[in-house]
Design a protein around this motif. Structure first.
Motif, PDB file in Angstrom:
ATOM      1  N   LYS A 247       0.808  -1.215   0.000  1.00  0.00           N
ATOM      2  CA  LYS A 247       0.000   0.000   0.000  1.00  0.00           C
ATOM      3  C   LYS A 247       0.847   1.274   0.000  1.00  0.00           C
ATOM      4  O   LYS A 247       0.314   2.368  -0.103  1.00  0.00           O
ATOM      5  CB  LYS A 247      -0.919   0.011   1.228  1.00  0.00           C
ATOM      6  CG  LYS A 247      -1.906  -1.137   1.239  1.00  0.00           C
ATOM      7  CD  LYS A 247      -2.688  -1.170   2.527  1.00  0.00           C
ATOM      8  CE  LYS A 247      -3.551  -2.422   2.593  1.00  0.00           C
ATOM      9  NZ  LYS A 247      -4.184  -2.591   3.896  1.00  0.00           N
ATOM     10  N   VAL A 248       2.158   1.112   0.126  1.00  0.00           N
ATOM     11  CA  VAL A 248       3.059   2.270   0.187  1.00  0.00           C
ATOM     12  C   VAL A 248       3.471   2.680  -1.221  1.00  0.00           C
ATOM     13  O   VAL A 248       3.772   1.826  -2.060  1.00  0.00           O
ATOM     14  CB  VAL A 248       4.324   1.916   1.020  1.00  0.00           C
ATOM     15  CG1 VAL A 248       5.345   3.042   0.969  1.00  0.00           C
ATOM     16  CG2 VAL A 248       3.939   1.602   2.454  1.00  0.00           C
ATOM     17  N   LYS A 249       3.472   3.997  -1.482  1.00  0.00           N
ATOM     18  CA  LYS A 249       3.957   4.489  -2.762  1.00  0.00           C
ATOM     19  C   LYS A 249       5.477   4.532  -2.684  1.00  0.00           C
ATOM     20  O   LYS A 249       6.050   5.278  -1.888  1.00  0.00           O
ATOM     21  CB  LYS A 249       3.416   5.882  -3.051  1.00  0.00           C
ATOM     22  CG  LYS A 249       3.894   6.430  -4.378  1.00  0.00           C
ATOM     23  CD  LYS A 249       3.341   7.809  -4.638  1.00  0.00           C
ATOM     24  CE  LYS A 249       3.899   8.323  -5.950  1.00  0.00           C
ATOM     25  NZ  LYS A 249       3.444   9.693  -6.222  1.00  0.00           N
ATOM     26  N   VAL A 250       6.133   3.702  -3.482  1.00  0.00           N
ATOM     27  CA  VAL A 250       7.585   3.585  -3.458  1.00  0.00           C
ATOM     28  C   VAL A 250       8.161   4.144  -4.753  1.00  0.00           C
ATOM     29  O   VAL A 250       7.663   3.848  -5.832  1.00  0.00           O
ATOM     30  CB  VAL A 250       8.010   2.107  -3.288  1.00  0.00           C
ATOM     31  CG1 VAL A 250       9.519   1.978  -3.304  1.00  0.00           C
ATOM     32  CG2 VAL A 250       7.443   1.543  -1.998  1.00  0.00           C
ATOM     33  N   ILE A 251       9.180   4.972  -4.616  1.00  0.00           N
ATOM     34  CA  ILE A 251       9.857   5.547  -5.783  1.00  0.00           C
ATOM     35  C   ILE A 251      11.317   5.135  -5.702  1.00  0.00           C
ATOM     36  O   ILE A 251      11.969   5.425  -4.701  1.00  0.00           O
ATOM     37  CB  ILE A 251       9.740   7.078  -5.792  1.00  0.00           C
ATOM     38  CG1 ILE A 251       8.267   7.478  -5.810  1.00  0.00           C
ATOM     39  CG2 ILE A 251      10.492   7.670  -6.974  1.00  0.00           C
ATOM     40  CD1 ILE A 251       8.025   8.959  -5.615  1.00  0.00           C
ATOM     41  N   PRO A 252      11.853   4.459  -6.662  1.00  0.00           N
ATOM     42  CA  PRO A 252      11.224   3.962  -7.877  1.00  0.00           C
ATOM     43  C   PRO A 252      10.375   2.729  -7.581  1.00  0.00           C
ATOM     44  O   PRO A 252      10.640   1.992  -6.631  1.00  0.00           O
ATOM     45  CB  PRO A 252      12.412   3.611  -8.773  1.00  0.00           C
ATOM     46  CG  PRO A 252      13.479   3.213  -7.812  1.00  0.00           C
ATOM     47  CD  PRO A 252      13.282   4.086  -6.609  1.00  0.00           C
ATOM     48  N   THR A 253       9.390   2.493  -8.401  1.00  0.00           N
ATOM     49  CA  THR A 253       8.472   1.375  -8.180  1.00  0.00           C
ATOM     50  C   THR A 253       9.181   0.019  -8.228  1.00  0.00           C
ATOM     51  O   THR A 253       8.711  -0.935  -7.621  1.00  0.00           O
ATOM     52  CB  THR A 253       7.331   1.381  -9.224  1.00  0.00           C
ATOM     53  OG1 THR A 253       7.911   1.410 -10.530  1.00  0.00           O
ATOM     54  CG2 THR A 253       6.425   2.585  -9.037  1.00  0.00           C
ATOM     55  N   SER A 254      10.309  -0.075  -8.900  1.00  0.00           N
ATOM     56  CA  SER A 254      11.044  -1.335  -8.965  1.00  0.00           C
ATOM     57  C   SER A 254      11.559  -1.764  -7.592  1.00  0.00           C
ATOM     58  O   SER A 254      11.833  -2.941  -7.368  1.00  0.00           O
ATOM     59  CB  SER A 254      12.218  -1.218  -9.935  1.00  0.00           C
ATOM     60  OG  SER A 254      13.115  -0.207  -9.496  1.00  0.00           O
ATOM     61  N   ALA A 255      11.666  -0.843  -6.655  1.00  0.00           N
ATOM     62  CA  ALA A 255      12.160  -1.166  -5.309  1.00  0.00           C
ATOM     63  C   ALA A 255      11.157  -1.991  -4.515  1.00  0.00           C
ATOM     64  O   ALA A 255      11.537  -2.691  -3.581  1.00  0.00           O
ATOM     65  CB  ALA A 255      12.507   0.108  -4.560  1.00  0.00           C
ATOM     66  N   VAL A 256       9.870  -1.931  -4.884  1.00  0.00           N
ATOM     67  CA  VAL A 256       8.847  -2.680  -4.147  1.00  0.00           C
ATOM     68  C   VAL A 256       9.133  -4.174  -4.191  1.00  0.00           C
ATOM     69  O   VAL A 256       9.100  -4.852  -3.160  1.00  0.00           O
ATOM     70  CB  VAL A 256       7.429  -2.391  -4.695  1.00  0.00           C
ATOM     71  CG1 VAL A 256       6.398  -3.302  -4.044  1.00  0.00           C
ATOM     72  CG2 VAL A 256       7.064  -0.955  -4.467  1.00  0.00           C
ATOM     73  N   ASN A 257       9.407  -4.703  -5.358  1.00  0.00           N
ATOM     74  CA  ASN A 257       9.665  -6.145  -5.472  1.00  0.00           C
ATOM     75  C   ASN A 257      10.896  -6.557  -4.675  1.00  0.00           C
ATOM     76  O   ASN A 257      10.896  -7.609  -4.029  1.00  0.00           O
ATOM     77  CB  ASN A 257       9.809  -6.559  -6.940  1.00  0.00           C
ATOM     78  CG  ASN A 257       8.483  -6.493  -7.667  1.00  0.00           C
ATOM     79  OD1 ASN A 257       7.419  -6.612  -7.054  1.00  0.00           O
ATOM     80  ND2 ASN A 257       8.531  -6.281  -8.967  1.00  0.00           N
ATOM     81  N   ARG A 258      11.942  -5.734  -4.716  1.00  0.00           N
ATOM     82  CA  ARG A 258      13.142  -6.038  -3.917  1.00  0.00           C
ATOM     83  C   ARG A 258      12.807  -6.091  -2.438  1.00  0.00           C
ATOM     84  O   ARG A 258      13.244  -6.978  -1.717  1.00  0.00           O
ATOM     85  CB  ARG A 258      14.226  -4.990  -4.152  1.00  0.00           C
ATOM     86  CG  ARG A 258      15.124  -5.292  -5.315  1.00  0.00           C
ATOM     87  CD  ARG A 258      16.414  -4.474  -5.272  1.00  0.00           C
ATOM     88  NE  ARG A 258      16.277  -3.103  -4.796  1.00  0.00           N
ATOM     89  CZ  ARG A 258      16.054  -2.045  -5.572  1.00  0.00           C
ATOM     90  NH1 ARG A 258      15.929  -2.196  -6.880  1.00  0.00           N
ATOM     91  NH2 ARG A 258      15.966  -0.845  -5.062  1.00  0.00           N
TER      92      ARG A 258
END
Length: 178
Positions: A145-156
């Motif tokens: 639910k968190v907006k992560v920048i860059p979005t690629s960091a979410v999967n990591r």
């Protein structure tokens, strides 16, 4: 004399009246660096913490979050920065007690904070460790639910959370995570 002559001995604490400190053997102290015995600051480094744990000593932390001595260090040191005026105060206390054998300048290899470029003081703080699948699942749900920048960091981050077996809930950093 050798360090073995002092083993199992004790000495008066240099700055806290009435406190007795044991002389302890430690694997990280060698004969080439001294007697092979060590004074410990269990709340300020892994080797010291391990020695204290082995000997069931308390891990009192006499330094606060600002790098200043706490009230437990005594009224002469309270609120003094350990890397600045606190150092001078300890030297004066040792001189007054007739306990200072030698004083010389020594460049200590402190770890430095990459953001502020200032020396860091390692100190123990209260933490809670848990090992539950519920915490892992909750952390993963919240992260989604968190907006992560860059979005690629979410999967990591999700992969890292999935591999994590122990959790430390801590508020030691003011800048957060990616």
């Amino acid at each position: 004399f050798s360090g073995a002559d002092l083993a199992d001995g004790s000495c008066a604490h240099p700055t806290i009246p009435g406190r007795v400190s044991p002389l302890l053997p430690a694997n990280h102290v060698t004969m080439t660096k001294g007697t092979g015995l060590v004074h410990t600051a269990p709340a300020h480094g892994m080797e010291d913490y391990n020695v204290a744990s082995h000997h069931q000593l308390p891990t009192d932390c006499l330094v606060d979050e600002s790098g200043c001595f706490t009230e437990a260090a005594g009224p002469e040191l309270k609120n003094k920065n350990v890397l600045e005026e606190g150092n001078e105060a300890v030297i004066k206390m040792l001189q007054a007690a007739g306990s200072l054998l030698k004083e010389e300048k020594y460049v200590h290899s402190y770890p430095y904070d990459w953001r502020s470029k200032k020396p860091m003081i390692i100190r123990a703080s209260k933490q809670w460790f848990v090992n539950t699948a519920d915490v892992k699942a909750a952390a993963q749900d919240v992260l989604k639910k968190v907006k992560v920048i860059p979005t690629s960091a979410v999967n990591r981050m999700l992969e890292m959370l999935d591999r994590r077996t122990f959790w430390c809930i801590s508020r030691q950093r003011c800048w957060g995570v990616p």
